[in-house]
Design a protein around this motif. Structure first.
Motif, short mmCIF file in Angstrom:
data_model
loop_
_atom_site.label_atom_id
_atom_site.label_comp_id
_atom_site.label_asym_id
_atom_site.label_seq_id
_atom_site.Cartn_x
_atom_site.Cartn_y
_atom_site.Cartn_z
N GLY A 288 -6.18 55.98 -23.49
CA GLY A 288 -6.85 54.84 -24.09
C GLY A 288 -7.35 55.16 -25.48
O GLY A 288 -7.83 54.28 -26.19
N ASN B 176 -4.45 46.66 -15.51
CA ASN B 176 -5.23 47.65 -16.24
C ASN B 176 -6.26 47.06 -17.19
O ASN B 176 -7.26 47.72 -17.50
CB ASN B 176 -4.29 48.57 -17.02
CG ASN B 176 -3.41 49.41 -16.13
OD1 ASN B 176 -3.44 49.27 -14.90
ND2 ASN B 176 -2.60 50.27 -16.71
N LYS C 8 -5.20 50.71 -21.02
CA LYS C 8 -6.31 51.65 -20.90
C LYS C 8 -7.24 51.58 -22.12
O LYS C 8 -8.46 51.75 -22.00
CB LYS C 8 -5.79 53.07 -20.70
CG LYS C 8 -5.20 53.30 -19.31
CD LYS C 8 -6.25 53.12 -18.22
CE LYS C 8 -5.75 53.49 -16.84
NZ LYS C 8 -6.79 53.33 -15.80
N THR D 21 -10.75 55.03 -17.04
CA THR D 21 -9.87 54.76 -18.19
C THR D 21 -8.81 55.86 -18.26
O THR D 21 -8.20 56.19 -17.27
CB THR D 21 -10.71 54.65 -19.47
OG1 THR D 21 -11.43 55.88 -19.71
CG2 THR D 21 -11.71 53.50 -19.38
N SER D 22 -8.60 56.44 -19.42
CA SER D 22 -7.61 57.50 -19.58
C SER D 22 -7.72 58.08 -20.98
O SER D 22 -8.16 57.40 -21.91
CB SER D 22 -6.19 56.96 -19.38
OG SER D 22 -5.21 57.93 -19.70
N ALA E 205 -5.26 50.71 -11.02
CA ALA E 205 -4.43 50.71 -12.23
C ALA E 205 -2.98 50.86 -11.82
O ALA E 205 -2.66 51.24 -10.69
CB ALA E 205 -4.83 51.85 -13.17
#
Length: 257
Positions: A153, A117, A167, A149-150, A94
């Motif tokens: 997101g 990403n 994300k 991911t995060s 990413a």
């Protein structure tokens, strides 16, 4: 040895979270193929492949730009050519990109972040599923995908519109792939880190100050790469059975606050 003799591809495995995943998976018995733009470790130290080899594990490095289909295709192809199959694909690579709000984000910035990403995760999932469908069932799965991911997101990433959107796309791709290929015994899950202390820059225009992250996280410390690696290990292992399409938060309680 929860990944004994499993073949695992980790994108972005040279540094940070990807490095921690590659090291832990190798220690759990996996044969690890790392795809990254460079072997240089952002935090310093010996390249990931060298560390794994010194510990008696098996690892390979192949230069890979996840935004280029030919690179991703070659990365998975090389893993299969040497080790015979692919068991786990970890789409970790990413980029933060320019930390900017909507009006300051250029088309070039947007395209760069989305290429890595979002498109990078799309390419990684697609190539993995292509391979999995050619393989016999082992246990309850033909193969497993773990996307990194995060929390951003799911909630806004203040001052980082391209990053947050990319994300969010990775979160959606995870669910879609899980649903579309569940009947084929392909499992697709994700790990969503909170603030993790890696070699990525903190602070600066438009980004979250470190002190804010400490204040916002209920647990008394911020995340470490190993925290994410352990969660990824669970999803990559045969301990994760009746589980697909899940985005596992590893954030010290950030999203519960």
């Amino acid at each position: 040895m929860r990944l004994q003799d499993k073949v695992v591809v980790v994108t972005g495995g040279a540094s940070g979270i990807g490095r921690a995943i590659a090291l832990l998976f190798a220690r759990e018995g996996a044969r690890v193929v790392i795809g990254d733009l460079t072997e240089t470790v952002r935090e310093g130290g010996a390249p990931t492949v060298q560390v794994i080899g010194a510990e008696g594990g098996t690892a390979r490095f192949r230069r890979c730009d996840v935004a280029v289909w030919a690179d991703v295709d070659a990365l998975v192809g090389a893993a299969v050519a040497e080790f015979g199959r692919l068991d786990v694909m970890v789409n970790n690579a990413a980029t933060l990109g320019a930390a900017t709000k909507l009006l300051e984000t250029t088309e070039a910035d947007w395209d760069h972040v989305m290429a890595v990403n979002a498109k990078g995760v799309f390419f990684g999932c697609k190539r993995a599923v292509q391979q999995f469908l050619t393989q016999a069932l082992v246990g309850e799965a033909r193969g497993r995908i773990v996307n990194i991911t995060s929390q951003h997101g799911m909630v806004a990433a203040p001052g980082k519109i391209a990053y947050g959107t990319g994300k969010a796309a990775a979160v959606y791709i995870t669910r879609q792939v899980a649903v579309d290929y569940a009947a084929d015994h392909i499992l697709c899950n994700a790990v969503a880190p909170g603030r993790v202390l890696t070699g990525k820059p903190l602070g600066g225009p438009g980004s979250d100050p470190l002190e804010y992250s400490r204040m916002r996280t209920p647990m008394p410390r911020l995340g470490r790469p190993d925290d994410i690696a352990r969660a990824a290990l669970f999803l990559a292992s045969e301990e994760a059975t009746y589980l697909t399409g899940h985005n596992l938060l590893v954030d010290g309680g950030w999203m519960a606050f």
